[in-house]
Write an enzyme that holds these catalytic residues in place. Structure first.
Site, mmCIF file in Angstrom:
data_model
loop_
_atom_site.group_PDB
_atom_site.id
_atom_site.type_symbol
_atom_site.label_atom_id
_atom_site.label_comp_id
_atom_site.label_asym_id
_atom_site.label_seq_id
_atom_site.Cartn_x
_atom_site.Cartn_y
_atom_site.Cartn_z
ATOM 1 N N ARG A 3 6.503 12.142 4.002
ATOM 2 C CA ARG A 3 6.627 10.988 4.899
ATOM 3 C C ARG A 3 7.994 10.938 5.565
ATOM 4 O O ARG A 3 8.120 10.585 6.728
ATOM 5 C CB ARG A 3 6.336 9.698 4.140
ATOM 6 C CG ARG A 3 4.823 9.505 3.966
ATOM 7 C CD ARG A 3 4.472 8.265 3.204
ATOM 8 N NE ARG A 3 5.301 7.139 3.582
ATOM 9 C CZ ARG A 3 5.415 6.025 2.874
ATOM 10 N NH1 ARG A 3 4.740 5.900 1.756
ATOM 11 N NH2 ARG A 3 6.172 5.048 3.276
ATOM 12 N N SER A 22 0.837 -1.196 0.000
ATOM 13 C CA SER A 22 0.000 0.000 0.000
ATOM 14 C C SER A 22 0.866 1.238 0.000
ATOM 15 O O SER A 22 1.987 1.229 0.515
ATOM 16 C CB SER A 22 -0.888 0.013 1.237
ATOM 17 O OG SER A 22 -0.069 0.246 2.369
ATOM 18 N N LYS A 23 0.312 2.302 -0.561
ATOM 19 C CA LYS A 23 1.125 3.510 -0.715
ATOM 20 C C LYS A 23 1.407 4.185 0.618
ATOM 21 O O LYS A 23 2.267 5.041 0.715
ATOM 22 C CB LYS A 23 0.492 4.473 -1.713
ATOM 23 C CG LYS A 23 -0.797 5.092 -1.295
ATOM 24 C CD LYS A 23 -1.254 6.059 -2.386
ATOM 25 C CE LYS A 23 -2.627 6.598 -2.053
ATOM 26 N NZ LYS A 23 -3.309 7.166 -3.189
ATOM 27 N N ARG A 24 0.700 3.791 1.662
ATOM 28 C CA ARG A 24 1.002 4.341 2.984
ATOM 29 C C ARG A 24 2.333 3.814 3.497
ATOM 30 O O ARG A 24 2.967 4.433 4.327
ATOM 31 C CB ARG A 24 -0.093 3.973 3.971
ATOM 32 C CG ARG A 24 -1.377 4.662 3.621
ATOM 33 C CD ARG A 24 -2.192 4.948 4.848
ATOM 34 N NE ARG A 24 -3.159 5.977 4.505
ATOM 35 C CZ ARG A 24 -4.022 6.486 5.328
ATOM 36 N NH1 ARG A 24 -4.051 6.087 6.568
ATOM 37 N NH2 ARG A 24 -4.873 7.421 4.926
#
Ligand code: GLU
Length: 494
Positions: free
Chosen positions: A469, A253-255
């Protein structure tokens, strides 16, 4: 035997995903190994979420990786059109067959009624799904409702007992009870088909012999095999590939990991290395060699070498492989060429120059000012975020909220980005200067630099996301609990 035909069928609803490239790679290798055809079909029946830009980005990303196709919307072929939005009349003709032979029916239930059924099923801990109300309407009533132009969808009938048994090429026999399968909507009230209906009709009409796709679709197979049966068509061979996973084994997932192909391109990976790495996901060369080209993989390709354990998409391993390609495959002249065309893309330079020209006195000032446009990350520490009125938590909040907000920007340009961020600053009741401070630091590495909004526009969402991030991590990260609270607060901002 007839010609082998496989397809990749992306929905153009967002950034081109590494998972799409992974599935495209396996379909292409399988078809080409047997001198078959690899087709690209655009599944854009969700008109609200599909965009022409996303379609173009998917084409560009797959081409960059060398995963080109034999037939597709831009190439044509004997089985077109290859864009579902151009095939509406095909679906309306085909649904008639199912209505006539009694395997599909009109459903007039309102959203409220469906919600009520659902609430009751949840309260009684029953299987959720349509309760078959309109299946029991007398034929005359259906006719008069239709004549009166009442809004309706078309659903497929599902056997009410027994199991659906089918074969998955990698898993063997799979058994799923019909009770778990909903009476799927095939045609929506706007007359457009759902994924399941369009997908089956197209796979058949495009003579697809092997459906190779992600594991997440395996529970849809019962609906699909039933549709083939209703049409009296032979189903293709189904083959569900294991899902790519983050290093912590959760679904990629891109998270947790950059998932957009654009990110890898912008970071200066070689497409050959990315394709090779995707090929290592659940597959290996008979020789055990880890470095192999697309051609080598195609020549040796055999589905029986796919292993079902969840393959881990690990950037450190990709970095290692990419480094190996750079050292072994690029001589100095090629390195120079490829580096220059990556770092000094005309379009990117044209956007950067007006921003820096006013601030330099010598060309030798350029690198200091503009290095954040080409380096992988920026040099920042907790101290970089010291500010007279913003605490660490306020910095974290701004960074996280900005990230969530930027992810919703559909037209990635200066104006849209500015208005999204300005709106967020207003809602947080912060002066734009203060609000932009952590973004400046996160994105450019400096509290004062060239316009952060312009920079974000040029860097693109993939790199911006990675920088925000990085900054969140540098500031100590956001715990699960804090993230929940932030999410709540963010939603309340509206
Ligand atoms: N449009 C579907 C997707 O976005 C295709 C799934 C399939 O291959 O059947 O993944």
């Amino acid at each position: 035997m007839s010609e082998i035909r496989t397809r990749i069928a992306p929905s153009p609803t967002g950034d081109p995903h590494v998972g799409t490239a992974y599935i495209a790679l396996f379909n292409r290798c399988f078809a080409h190994q047997q001198s078959g055809k690899f087709v690209l079909r655009i599944e854009d029946t969700d008109q609200a979420r599909s965009s022409a830009q996303s379609e173009q980005d998917i084409f560009a990303a797959l081409r960059w990786l060398g995963l080109d196709w034999d037939e597709g919307p831009d190439k044509g072929g004997d089985f077109g059109p290859y864009r579902q939005s151009e095939r509406s009349s095909i679906y309306s003709n085909h649904i008639k067959t199912l209505l006539d032979n009694g395997s599909a029916f009109h459903c007039f239930c309102s959203a409220e009624r469906l919600q009520q059924v659902r609430t009751e099923q949840m309260a009684n801990k029953q299987q959720l799904g349509y309760d078959g109300h309109c299946l029991r309407l007398p034929a005359e009533e259906v006719q008069s409702k239709l004549a009166a132009g009442e809004e309706n969808v078309i659903r497929m009938k599902i056997p009410d007992s027994g199991d659906c048994v089918f074969t998955d090429k990698l898993r063997g026999e799979v058994r799923i009870s019909w009770e778990q399968i909903d009476m799927q909507v095939l045609i929506k009230s706007d007359g457009l088909p759902t994924y399941h209906f369009a997908n089956v009709v197209d796979d058949h009409l495009m003579a697809i012999t092997h459906v190779i796709r992600g594991e997440e679709w395996i529970n849809s197979v019962p609906k699909h095999v039933l549709l083939y049966q209703y049409f009296d068509w032979d189903p293709p061979v189904f083959c569900h590939m294991p899902l790519l996973r983050n290093p912590d084994k959760s679904k990629l997932s891109k998270r947790k990991n950059p998932t957009s192909i654009g990110y890898y391109r912008a970071m200066g990976y070689l497409p050959e290395a990315v394709v090779n790495y995707l090929g290592m996901m659940g597959w290996s060369m008979p020789s055990g060699e880890e470095k192999f080209s697309l051609n080598e993989m195609t020549n040796e390709f055999d589905l029986s070498r796919v292993s079902l354990g969840g393959p881990i998409f690990d950037i450190e391993k990709l970095d290692w492989l990419n480094g190996k390609y750079i050292r072994e495959d690029l001589d100095d002249a090629e390195f120079a060429n490829q580096f220059a065309s990556w770092a000094f893309q005309a379009e990117k330079l044209a956007a950067i120059i007006p921003l820096i020209k006013q601030r330099v006195e010598r060309f030798s000032d350029v690198v200091n000012l503009a290095q954040f446009f080409i380096s992988a990350d920026v040099k920042i520490s907790t101290e970089s975020f010291e500010h007279k009125s913003l605490s660490v938590n306020s910095n974290l909040k701004i960074l996280q909220f900005a990230l969530w907000r930027l992810e919703t920007v559909s037209d990635w340009n200066r104006e849209e980005i500015e208005s999204a961020l300005q709106d967020l600053a207003n809602k947080l009741e912060l002066k734009i200067r203060d609000f932009l401070f952590p973004l400046f630091v996160a994105v450019t590495g400096n509290a004062v630099s060239i316009s952060v909004i312009e920079s974000i526009a040029i860097l693109g969402i993939d790199i911006t996301r990675a920088r925000l991030r990085q900054a969140i991590t540098v500031l100590g990260g956001i715990s699960k609990k804090a993230a929940k609270n932030l999410e709540k607060e963010y939603r309340q901002l509206g």
